[in-house]
Design a protein around this motif. Sequence first.
Motif, PDB file in Angstrom:
ATOM      1  N   SER A  39       0.817  -1.219   0.000  1.00 23.26           N
ATOM      2  CA  SER A  39       0.000   0.000   0.000  1.00 23.26           C
ATOM      3  C   SER A  39       0.846   1.263   0.000  1.00 23.26           C
ATOM      4  O   SER A  39       0.542   2.215  -0.723  1.00 23.26           O
ATOM      5  CB  SER A  39      -0.915   0.045   1.224  1.00 23.26           C
ATOM      6  OG  SER A  39      -1.610  -1.128   1.383  1.00 23.26           O
ATOM      7  N   ASP A  40       1.914   1.270   0.816  1.00 27.30           N
ATOM      8  CA  ASP A  40       2.732   2.481   0.886  1.00 27.30           C
ATOM      9  C   ASP A  40       3.436   2.755  -0.438  1.00 27.30           C
ATOM     10  O   ASP A  40       3.596   3.907  -0.846  1.00 27.30           O
ATOM     11  CB  ASP A  40       3.723   2.430   2.045  1.00 27.30           C
ATOM     12  CG  ASP A  40       4.681   1.251   1.998  1.00 27.30           C
ATOM     13  OD1 ASP A  40       4.376   0.240   1.336  1.00 27.30           O
ATOM     14  OD2 ASP A  40       5.750   1.340   2.642  1.00 27.30           O
ATOM     15  N   SER A  43       0.860   4.277  -2.711  1.00 33.04           N
ATOM     16  CA  SER A  43       0.647   5.677  -2.321  1.00 33.04           C
ATOM     17  C   SER A  43       1.765   6.554  -2.871  1.00 33.04           C
ATOM     18  O   SER A  43       1.527   7.667  -3.340  1.00 33.04           O
ATOM     19  CB  SER A  43       0.578   5.815  -0.799  1.00 33.04           C
ATOM     20  OG  SER A  43      -0.570   5.180  -0.301  1.00 33.04           O
ATOM     21  N   TRP A  44       2.994   6.039  -2.815  1.00 35.30           N
ATOM     22  CA  TRP A  44       4.134   6.770  -3.371  1.00 35.30           C
ATOM     23  C   TRP A  44       3.956   6.955  -4.883  1.00 35.30           C
ATOM     24  O   TRP A  44       4.188   8.049  -5.413  1.00 35.30           O
ATOM     25  CB  TRP A  44       5.429   6.020  -3.074  1.00 35.30           C
ATOM     26  CG  TRP A  44       6.628   6.606  -3.761  1.00 35.30           C
ATOM     27  CD1 TRP A  44       7.345   7.703  -3.368  1.00 35.30           C
ATOM     28  CD2 TRP A  44       7.234   6.134  -4.966  1.00 35.30           C
ATOM     29  NE1 TRP A  44       8.359   7.945  -4.269  1.00 35.30           N
ATOM     30  CE2 TRP A  44       8.307   6.986  -5.265  1.00 35.30           C
ATOM     31  CE3 TRP A  44       6.961   5.068  -5.828  1.00 35.30           C
ATOM     32  CZ2 TRP A  44       9.115   6.819  -6.383  1.00 35.30           C
ATOM     33  CZ3 TRP A  44       7.764   4.896  -6.941  1.00 35.30           C
ATOM     34  CH2 TRP A  44       8.831   5.768  -7.212  1.00 35.30           C
ATOM     35  N   ASP A  46       1.145   7.004  -6.498  1.00 33.75           N
ATOM     36  CA  ASP A  46       0.041   7.958  -6.636  1.00 33.75           C
ATOM     37  C   ASP A  46       0.580   9.388  -6.558  1.00 33.75           C
ATOM     38  O   ASP A  46       0.323  10.215  -7.434  1.00 33.75           O
ATOM     39  CB  ASP A  46      -0.988   7.685  -5.538  1.00 33.75           C
ATOM     40  CG  ASP A  46      -2.150   8.643  -5.549  1.00 33.75           C
ATOM     41  OD1 ASP A  46      -2.709   8.926  -6.627  1.00 33.75           O
ATOM     42  OD2 ASP A  46      -2.531   9.118  -4.455  1.00 33.75           O
ATOM     43  N   ASP A  47       1.354   9.669  -5.520  1.00 32.78           N
ATOM     44  CA  ASP A  47       1.948  11.003  -5.361  1.00 32.78           C
ATOM     45  C   ASP A  47       2.861  11.351  -6.537  1.00 32.78           C
ATOM     46  O   ASP A  47       2.835  12.470  -7.053  1.00 32.78           O
ATOM     47  CB  ASP A  47       2.760  11.088  -4.063  1.00 32.78           C
ATOM     48  CG  ASP A  47       1.895  11.053  -2.819  1.00 32.78           C
ATOM     49  OD1 ASP A  47       0.673  11.301  -2.914  1.00 32.78           O
ATOM     50  OD2 ASP A  47       2.440  10.739  -1.738  1.00 32.78           O
ATOM     51  N   LEU A  62      -6.281   6.087  -6.384  1.00 32.89           N
ATOM     52  CA  LEU A  62      -5.750   5.037  -5.530  1.00 32.89           C
ATOM     53  C   LEU A  62      -6.944   4.220  -5.043  1.00 32.89           C
ATOM     54  O   LEU A  62      -7.925   4.779  -4.543  1.00 32.89           O
ATOM     55  CB  LEU A  62      -4.997   5.675  -4.362  1.00 32.89           C
ATOM     56  CG  LEU A  62      -4.155   4.799  -3.468  1.00 32.89           C
ATOM     57  CD1 LEU A  62      -3.083   4.053  -4.262  1.00 32.89           C
ATOM     58  CD2 LEU A  62      -3.495   5.650  -2.386  1.00 32.89           C
ATOM     59  N   THR A  76      -3.695  -0.207  -7.334  1.00 33.41           N
ATOM     60  CA  THR A  76      -4.268  -1.159  -6.396  1.00 33.41           C
ATOM     61  C   THR A  76      -3.239  -2.186  -5.930  1.00 33.41           C
ATOM     62  O   THR A  76      -2.185  -2.346  -6.557  1.00 33.41           O
ATOM     63  CB  THR A  76      -5.480  -1.880  -7.047  1.00 33.41           C
ATOM     64  OG1 THR A  76      -6.094  -2.734  -6.086  1.00 33.41           O
ATOM     65  CG2 THR A  76      -5.055  -2.676  -8.271  1.00 33.41           C
TER      66      THR A  76
END
Length: 152
Positions: A39-40, A43-44, A46-47, A62, A76
């Motif tokens: 997940s992290d 997220s990275w 995504d950013d 996300l 995902t």
Amino acid sequence: MGAAYFYHLTRRPLQETLPVLLQKARGAGWRIAVRGQQSDRMSWLDDTLWQGSADSFLAHGLAGGPHDALQPILLTTTTESANAPDCLMTVDGAAVTPEEVQALERVCILFDGTDPDAVQQARGQWKNLTGAGCSAQYWSEESGRWEKKAEA
């Protein structure tokens, strides 16, 4: 029936290569799921995608948001993709099944060529997918540009 394209990253990192492939897939009119394992890390990504240049804006989301089904690109960590993708791109050794390859237009497997474990994982995926009768291509950027090195 789709095909699996293996991208051996040796010159440019994931954060530079993935947006280029996403642009091409969107240019083909495809909806895309980008599958990772953590997940992290997603997220990275995504950013990172939101911080891209204005001329290469990639609308995406996300997974876990209220509008997952509407996302043209959905990041995902699960095998369930709410956005009904035409193309699946996997990173960091995320799993792909032969059934997914056969059901989608394309599956892109991006792996870090500087990481021996990632290379070994990709070799195992190649063997598994081609052994199940899936079409596959291996692409390398070793020469400085992408070249198809193998096809099965």
